[in-house]
Design a protein around this motif. Sequence first.
Motif, PDB file in Angstrom:
ATOM      1  N   MET A   1      72.144  -4.592  11.867  1.00  0.00           N
ATOM      2  CA  MET A   1      72.956  -4.232  10.708  1.00  0.00           C
ATOM      3  C   MET A   1      74.422  -4.192  11.113  1.00  0.00           C
ATOM      4  O   MET A   1      74.794  -3.563  12.085  1.00  0.00           O
ATOM      5  N   SER A   2      75.289  -4.896  10.343  1.00  0.00           N
ATOM      6  CA  SER A   2      76.711  -4.921  10.664  1.00  0.00           C
ATOM      7  C   SER A   2      77.343  -3.595  10.293  1.00  0.00           C
ATOM      8  O   SER A   2      76.830  -2.829   9.488  1.00  0.00           O
ATOM      9  N   ASP A   3      78.540  -3.347  10.890  1.00  0.00           N
ATOM     10  CA  ASP A   3      79.242  -2.103  10.598  1.00  0.00           C
ATOM     11  C   ASP A   3      79.546  -1.968   9.114  1.00  0.00           C
ATOM     12  O   ASP A   3      79.507  -0.888   8.550  1.00  0.00           O
ATOM     13  N   ASP A   4      79.870  -3.107   8.458  1.00  0.00           N
ATOM     14  CA  ASP A   4      80.216  -3.060   7.038  1.00  0.00           C
ATOM     15  C   ASP A   4      79.033  -2.632   6.185  1.00  0.00           C
ATOM     16  O   ASP A   4      79.200  -2.090   5.091  1.00  0.00           O
ATOM     17  N   TRP A 105      75.824   6.839  12.812  1.00  0.00           N
ATOM     18  CA  TRP A 105      74.621   6.016  12.678  1.00  0.00           C
ATOM     19  C   TRP A 105      73.854   6.030  13.999  1.00  0.00           C
ATOM     20  O   TRP A 105      74.434   5.846  15.070  1.00  0.00           O
ATOM     21  N   ASP A 106      72.565   6.299  13.922  1.00  0.00           N
ATOM     22  CA  ASP A 106      71.705   6.278  15.099  1.00  0.00           C
ATOM     23  C   ASP A 106      71.082   4.888  15.201  1.00  0.00           C
ATOM     24  O   ASP A 106      70.168   4.545  14.446  1.00  0.00           O
ATOM     25  N   GLU A 107      71.609   4.083  16.112  1.00  0.00           N
ATOM     26  CA  GLU A 107      71.157   2.692  16.216  1.00  0.00           C
ATOM     27  C   GLU A 107      69.694   2.599  16.624  1.00  0.00           C
ATOM     28  O   GLU A 107      68.971   1.709  16.173  1.00  0.00           O
ATOM     29  N   LYS A 108      69.248   3.522  17.448  1.00  0.00           N
ATOM     30  CA  LYS A 108      67.857   3.494  17.899  1.00  0.00           C
ATOM     31  C   LYS A 108      66.894   3.841  16.764  1.00  0.00           C
ATOM     32  O   LYS A 108      65.890   3.160  16.553  1.00  0.00           O
ATOM     33  N   ALA A 109      67.211   4.892  16.013  1.00  0.00           N
ATOM     34  CA  ALA A 109      66.332   5.328  14.926  1.00  0.00           C
ATOM     35  C   ALA A 109      66.592   4.559  13.632  1.00  0.00           C
ATOM     36  O   ALA A 109      65.814   4.666  12.683  1.00  0.00           O
ATOM     37  N   LYS A 110      67.694   3.802  13.581  1.00  0.00           N
ATOM     38  CA  LYS A 110      68.082   3.036  12.401  1.00  0.00           C
ATOM     39  C   LYS A 110      68.269   3.937  11.177  1.00  0.00           C
ATOM     40  O   LYS A 110      67.803   3.642  10.066  1.00  0.00           O
TER      41      LYS A 110
END
Length: 363
Positions: A1-4, A105-110
Motif C-alpha cells: 500500500m502506497s503512502d497516499d 500505520w503498522d506495516e506488519k499488521a496492515k
Amino acid sequence: MSDDALPEPDRVEGAPHPRETASLHGQHAAEDRFLDAAAGRLHHGWMLTGPRGVGKATLGWRIARFLVDGAEDRGTGLYVPPDSSTFRRIAALGEPRVHLTRRPWDEKAKRLRTVIGVEEVRSLKSFFTMSAADGGWRVAIVDAMDEMNVAGQNALLKVLEEPPERALILMVCHQPGRLLPTIRSRCRELRLGTLDAASLDSAMMDAGFPPEGNAAALAELSGGSAGEAIRMIADDGVAVYAALVKLLDGAPKMSRPAMIGLAETAAGRTAETRYDLMVRLVDRLLARLSRTGAMGETPVEVVPGEAAVLARLAPGLTAAQGWADLAETLAGRVGHARAVNLDPAQVMLDTFVQIDATARRVS
C-alpha cells in the motif's frame, strides 16, 4: 500500500482533512483568545479541548499556518488564503516547520496502531532539535492526545519541561482528564464549544455534506459536532436511530427476534463502522431518555414516534436516574468488550437486553 493510500486516523472519511480546511465555523471566541495570547509571549504548550468534531484540529492547523506564514504581522486574524504557498505546503505535509504526530500505520499488521507511543514522540523531539531556516516558528500538532499511551506522555513531558525557542505544541484533546496531571499543568487550555445550528449547517456545507432534509435530526443526534454529523450522513445514522427507537417502542417486552436482527447488523469485520455508530446512538438515546425524565418534557423529536416512546419510558426523576445509571454501566461494558475483542453482535444483543430490563424497572 502506497503512502497516499494509507488511512489517516485524524480524518473523517469522505470529508476534507482539517489541514485542507480553510474555514473554521462557530469558534470565533477560541480564535480570539489565541490571538490575544499571541500578542504577547506565546506559551509553548496548548491543549485544544472540547467535544469531538467541533473544529479542534482545524483550529490547530489554522494556528500552524498563521505562525509559519507570519500572518500575525498582517492583521488578518488566523486566516491564511488557500492559494498561498504556505497553505499548500502544509496541506501536502510538505512544510518542514510543521510536524504531525498521530497513530502510525503498522506495516506488519496492515492496520493503524491503536496508540501513539514513545517512538512517535521521539520523532517529535527530533523535529524540535532542528532549527527553522529563517529563525521562525516550529509547530507540532498531536492528534489526538487521548490516543497517546502513558509512556508516550512521559516522553512528551520532557519536551514540555524544556521547550525549545519559538516552538509550539498543539495537542488535540477530546478528554483532557485522561492526560497525566503533569502534562495538563504545563499547558494552556483553549476550549472549543459545540456548534449552534447555523454554524453546524455551514460547516457541513463546507465539507461537502449538506444536511438537506435531516438538518434538525442531525443537529440533535450529533450534539453540535460537525464531525459526528458528517459520520451520521455517511453511515445513514438517522435511519439507524429510527431502528433503535422502533425497537425501544416494544419495551419492556422488546421482540427477541428484532433485537437479534438489529444486533447482527453490527457483526463482521466490514460492519465495524456500523457497530461504532450504533454504540454512540444507543448512548445518545439513553441520554435523551434521562433528559426527558429529569426535565419533565421531551426534547425535539428526531424521528417520528420518538417523543411518545421517551415520555412513556421516562415518566419522572426515578426513571431518569435509572437510564443515566444504565448509560454509565453500558459504557464500561463496551469498553471492556473492545479490550477483549468480544463479538459486536453479542455486545449489542446484551445491550438491548439490559435496556429492556431497565425499562421494566423504571416505567
